[in-house]
Design a protein around this motif. Structure first.
Motif, PDB file in Angstrom:
ATOM      1  N   PRO A   1       0.799  -1.223   0.000  1.00 50.00           N
ATOM      2  CA  PRO A   1       0.000   0.000   0.000  1.00 50.00           C
ATOM      3  C   PRO A   1       0.834   1.277   0.000  1.00 50.00           C
ATOM      4  CG  PRO A   1      -0.807  -1.577   1.627  1.00 50.00           C
ATOM      5  CD  PRO A   1       0.499  -2.094   1.129  1.00 50.00           C
ATOM      6  N   ASN A   2       2.078   1.159   0.477  1.00 50.46           N
ATOM      7  CA  ASN A   2       2.980   2.316   0.505  1.00 50.46           C
ATOM      8  C   ASN A   2       3.698   2.540  -0.818  1.00 50.46           C
ATOM      9  OD1 ASN A   2       4.572   0.057   0.582  1.00 50.46           O
ATOM     10  ND2 ASN A   2       5.686   0.592   2.459  1.00 50.46           N
TER      11      ASN A   2
ATOM     12  N   PRO B   1      -0.507 -10.840  -0.780  1.00 53.56           N
ATOM     13  CA  PRO B   1      -0.266 -11.342   0.581  1.00 53.56           C
ATOM     14  C   PRO B   1      -1.535 -11.777   1.306  1.00 53.56           C
ATOM     15  CG  PRO B   1       0.941  -9.312   0.196  1.00 53.56           C
ATOM     16  CD  PRO B   1       0.026  -9.487  -0.985  1.00 53.56           C
ATOM     17  N   ALA B   2      -2.677 -11.189   0.955  1.00 57.22           N
ATOM     18  CA  ALA B   2      -3.925 -11.534   1.630  1.00 57.22           C
ATOM     19  C   ALA B   2      -4.388 -12.950   1.293  1.00 57.22           C
ATOM     20  CB  ALA B   2      -5.019 -10.528   1.254  1.00 57.22           C
ATOM     21  N   THR B   3      -3.849 -13.535   0.231  1.00 60.54           N
ATOM     22  CA  THR B   3      -4.287 -14.867  -0.190  1.00 60.54           C
ATOM     23  C   THR B   3      -3.347 -15.980   0.273  1.00 60.54           C
ATOM     24  OG1 THR B   3      -3.077 -14.789  -2.310  1.00 60.54           O
ATOM     25  CG2 THR B   3      -5.295 -13.824  -2.255  1.00 60.54           C
TER      26      THR B   3
END
Length: 217
Positions: free
Chosen positions: A65-66, A173-175
């Motif tokens: 996100p950064n 990364p969320a998966t």
């Protein structure tokens, strides 16, 4: 510019394989046939032989996100590194060189694995990379998401004819799931990290990352 001389390796006699398991040594008698028509004397040469010769190396990455690109690494436990400074039959042998340090055999690496005999094709190698990514990092991706990262390379051509096939893949990364691993003691309880790419490159420069396939990837 890159024209090779045209020398060739010739077998002077049949190889003898020492060891019946997964890894062995081929003892050879060789000669060099030079491009000018002359030949060398026979000489002995030992070659590491493995039933599954080639390997894949995968560089999973994503943009956080950064706006920073991250690369995913995994700890790996390597017995030859752990036992490097101990001579056969001795405990705590003397330091073998100026770069030796106490080591448990743990290295930071990109996920990697061996290509099965039935996977010796372009599609098979990609399928191998897909399997190893799930097994070692917990990411399930379709085979077409894995993109070749340069051409295959020989990491140690003086010892073994292994080719390493490099891939890169964008992951979310969320998966990430729990890695399936291969059931061996060496893969159990590995640590997974996601580090900024610039930090990973700095770790290569400072020697925190010592695995050559990881630095190359």
């Amino acid at each position: 510019m890159f024209q090779l001389p045209g020398h060739r390796i010739e077998r002077a006699s049949a190889d003898v394989r020492v060891g019946e398991g997964f890894l062995g040594v081929r003892e050879s008698r060789l000669r060099v046939g030079y491009a000018d028509g002359t030949a060398s004397d026979e000489f002995p040469y030992s070659i590491i032989d493995r039933t599954r010769l080639d390997a894949v190396v995968i560089a999973p990455h994503f943009v956080g996100p950064n706006g920073v690109r991250y690369v995913c690494l995994r700890s790996a436990l390597r017995p030859p590194v752990a036992l490097r400074s101990t001579a056969p039959g001795e405990e705590g042998a003397a330091d073998r060189g100026p770069f030796e340090r106490s080591s448990t055999g743990e290295l930071w690496e990109l996920p990697a694995g061996l290509v099965e005999v039935e996977e010796r094709s372009p599609e098979g190698v990609r399928n191998c990379a897909q399997r190893e990514l799930l097994e070692e990092m917990g990411y399930a991706v379709p085979p077409e998401a894995l993109r070749p990262l340069g051409k295959p390379m020989f990491p140690a051509p003086g010892m073994i004819a292994e080719r390493q096939f490099f891939f890169e893949v964008t992951v979310d990364p969320a998966t990430r799931r729990t890695p399936t691993e291969d059931g061996s003691a060496l893969e159990r309880s590995a640590r997974l990290v996601e580090v900024p790419l610039e930090d990973a490159l700095a770790a290569c420069r400072t020697g925190v990352i010592e695995d050559s396939k990881t630095e190359l990837g």
